[in-house]
Design a protein around this motif. Structure first.
Motif, PDB file in Angstrom:
ATOM      1  N   ILE A 222       0.522  -1.174   0.186  1.00  0.00           N
ATOM      2  CA  ILE A 222      -0.017  -0.286  -0.496  1.00  0.00           C
ATOM      3  C   ILE A 222       0.461   1.430   0.054  1.00  0.00           C
ATOM      4  CG2 ILE A 222      -1.226   1.450   1.491  1.00  0.00           C
ATOM      5  CD1 ILE A 222      -3.019  -1.488   2.525  1.00  0.00           C
ATOM      6  N   ASN A 223       0.771   1.695  -0.903  1.00  0.00           N
ATOM      7  CA  ASN A 223       1.538   3.128  -1.125  1.00  0.00           C
ATOM      8  C   ASN A 223       1.121   4.471  -1.984  1.00  0.00           C
ATOM      9  OD1 ASN A 223       3.939   4.865  -0.702  1.00  0.00           O
ATOM     10  ND2 ASN A 223       4.756   4.100  -2.415  1.00  0.00           N
ATOM     11  N   PRO A 224       0.303   5.000  -1.635  1.00  0.00           N
ATOM     12  CA  PRO A 224      -0.149   5.143  -0.184  1.00  0.00           C
ATOM     13  C   PRO A 224      -0.462   4.786   0.286  1.00  0.00           C
ATOM     14  CG  PRO A 224       0.149   7.178  -0.780  1.00  0.00           C
ATOM     15  CD  PRO A 224      -0.092   6.410  -2.666  1.00  0.00           C
ATOM     16  N   LEU A 225      -0.410   4.654   2.261  1.00  0.00           N
ATOM     17  CA  LEU A 225      -1.530   4.648   3.261  1.00  0.00           C
ATOM     18  C   LEU A 225      -2.079   6.382   3.975  1.00  0.00           C
ATOM     19  CD1 LEU A 225      -3.242   2.409   4.703  1.00  0.00           C
ATOM     20  CD2 LEU A 225      -1.449   2.988   6.657  1.00  0.00           C
ATOM     21  N   ILE A 238      -4.965   4.432  -0.415  1.00  0.00           N
ATOM     22  CA  ILE A 238      -5.341   4.881  -2.277  1.00  0.00           C
ATOM     23  C   ILE A 238      -4.147   4.526  -3.548  1.00  0.00           C
ATOM     24  CG2 ILE A 238      -6.115   6.741  -1.307  1.00  0.00           C
ATOM     25  CD1 ILE A 238      -3.571   8.868  -1.989  1.00  0.00           C
ATOM     26  N   ASP A 239      -4.050   3.058  -2.555  1.00  0.00           N
ATOM     27  CA  ASP A 239      -2.947   2.888  -3.880  1.00  0.00           C
ATOM     28  C   ASP A 239      -3.034   1.047  -3.825  1.00  0.00           C
ATOM     29  OD1 ASP A 239      -1.664   2.233  -6.325  1.00  0.00           O
ATOM     30  OD2 ASP A 239       0.256   2.898  -5.636  1.00  0.00           O
ATOM     31  N   ALA A 240      -3.052  -0.192  -3.846  1.00  0.00           N
ATOM     32  CA  ALA A 240      -2.673  -1.430  -3.692  1.00  0.00           C
ATOM     33  C   ALA A 240      -1.860  -2.337  -5.303  1.00  0.00           C
ATOM     34  CB  ALA A 240      -4.019  -1.564  -3.680  1.00  0.00           C
TER      35      ALA A 240
HETATM   36 MN    MN Z   1       1.576   3.982  -5.416  1.00  0.00          MN
END
Ligand code: MN
Ligand code: GDP
Length: 421
Positions: A222-225, A238-240
């Motif tokens: 997860i980048n970013p939480l 917001i990314d996986a």
């Molecule tokens: Mn990302």
């Protein structure tokens, strides 16, 4: 290069799109903004309206869906306030190829976009945004699964890891108990989180660790939480980004169904159908071998003699004549291949089956220009089970395979193919 092979070979991985990764996070109770996938520019305005329904100041994010990261910097993650902006961003993404350090040089075609409700990310005291990095992967050094976390999440994480490794927190998972609550809370505190955010982030970490194991992941990232802005700031992903161990896929029909043939190397897919292992590389010599160890040794010796492998195709132990014929066809259809080295040590694999495959390919394989058979130099080194029958087959077919040379041993084979190319 060997690291690339070691990584790609014994642990074949399967990637998925971000929107599919978000679904998995959601199914484990990790908070993720809602969104929908579109496949045409025309659908962008409607998706924007759905994503921003009920928001006081509409904000959505349009994100290119490809099996690679670095989209933000490449212009394939766009925050938009209006349906018109959503449409023009969508048009850009559908008509340009996504190029980042994680894609091939020519980039990737984008055919799916995620249109999601965007979050307002809290500002961090002292500058920047409240973006964190979280990932679970397997650490080969310690032979454990580990949680990797950083306060410096977002699009610069690779740079941070390189320049300031001390900004990366590593927490090994317990082999049986997984990520324990105290360890997760400890990491959350090290990330600089306070109050309720410690519990929220620890909860995300533990769920991520659980799903990593249950879904046979090789990476769950997860980048970013982020922490959302406002007094009620919440932790949300917001990314996986996920990769799965191909050796575990047989017990995950749901994950297998997410495989996207368009995003995979077509030659690798062709090989898979026949139970062969094919790895594409950057050089000019195609390699047909049996067994991973022999593949490595073959590539090392090609490099020792100044060549570069274009690929290697491992026919394994029990390939049929049909599979071996297909193997040659796959190698010959790679335009980079300027020569082919066959290096077989017959054990379970019989040398006569390989030889018959060579003969079949030489008489049946149709090249891109319409010609039949091997146009490039072919060097064959056969040893082991049924070697005499194999050599006899090749000798009888010599007239049909004018570019073929026999080699006495591996060094001789490598020298011959390197000088022929
Ligand atoms: Mn990302
Ligand atoms: P990647 O570059 O492929 O990893 O794509 P990401 O999904 O991580 O997006 C890249 C960057 O865009 C993030 O690090 C954020 O800074 C920003 N971003 C993505 N989604 C949102 C959002 O909903 N709101 C805000 N404010 N920024 C976002």
């Amino acid at each position: 290069m060997v690291s690339r092979i070691l990584f790609a070979y014994p642990v074949g991985t399967m990637k998925i799109f971000e929107f599919q990764g978000r679904d998995i996070l959601r199914s484990y109770g990790i908070p993720v903004p809602s969104g929908q996938v579109i496949e045409s520019t025309e659908a962008a305005a409607g998706a924007f309206k759905a994503a921003t329904a009920g928001q006081a100041s509409p904000l959505a994010v349009i994100k290119g869906q490809v099996h690679a990261g670095g989209r933000g910097k490449a212009g394939f993650v766009k925050l938009v306030n209006t349906a018109q902006e959503a449409e023009s961003s969508a048009r850009f993404m559908f008509t340009n190829r996504m190029i980042s350090p994680q894609t091939p040089p020519e980039g990737l075609e984008v055919t799916k976009l995620l249109v999601a409700s965007a979050v307002d990310i809290a500002d961090r005291k002292g500058g920047g945004k409240e973006e964190f990095y979280l990932a679970i992967t397997t650490d080969r050094k310690t032979r454990r699964n580990i949680l990797i976390a950083s306060r410096e999440g977002g699009v610069e994480i690779e740079q941070v890891a390189h320049d300031r490794p001390e900004a990366i927190i590593k927490e090994p998972l317990h082999p049986i108990l997984g990520l324990q609550a105290f360890a997760a809370r400890n990491v959350a505190a090290k990330l600089g989180l306070t109050g309720k955010h410690i519990g929220q982030a620890a909860d995300v970490m533990m769920k991520l660790a659980k799903l990593f194991v249950e879904k046979d992941c090789t990476l769950a990232e997860i980048n970013p939480l982020v922490i959302t802005a406002g007094p009620e700031g919440q932790i949300i992903a917001i990314d996986a980004k996920f990769s799965f161990d191909e050796n575990g896929l047989f017990r995950h029909k749901d994950i297998t169904a997410l495989a996207d043939s368009k995003e995979e190397n077509p030659a690798e897919l062709r090989a898979q159908k026949f139970g062969l292992t094919y790895i594409a590389l950057d050089g000019s010599i195609g390699c047909l071998v049996n067994g991973a160890g022999l593949a490595m040794a073959t590539m090392d010796i090609i490099k020792l003699h100044g060549g570069e492998p274009a690929n290697f195709l491992d026919v394994g132990g029990g390939a049929t004549e049909e599979a071996v014929t297909e193997a040659f066809s796959i190698i010959l259809s790679d335009a980079k291949v300027k020569g082919v080295l066959v290096n077989i040590f017959g054990g379970i694999m019989r040398c006569d089956v390989i030889a018959q495959g060579i003969v079949n390919a030489a008489t049946k394989h149709k090249n891109a220009d319409g010609s039949i058979g091997f146009k490039v130099p072919l060097v064959v080194r056969l040893e082991g089970t049924n070697v005499d029958a194999g050599r006899k087959l090749l000798e009888e077919a010599r007239g049909k395979i004018p570019t073929m040379q026999a080699a006495t041993d591996l060094t001789d084979a490598a020298k011959k193919v390197c000088s022929a190319v």
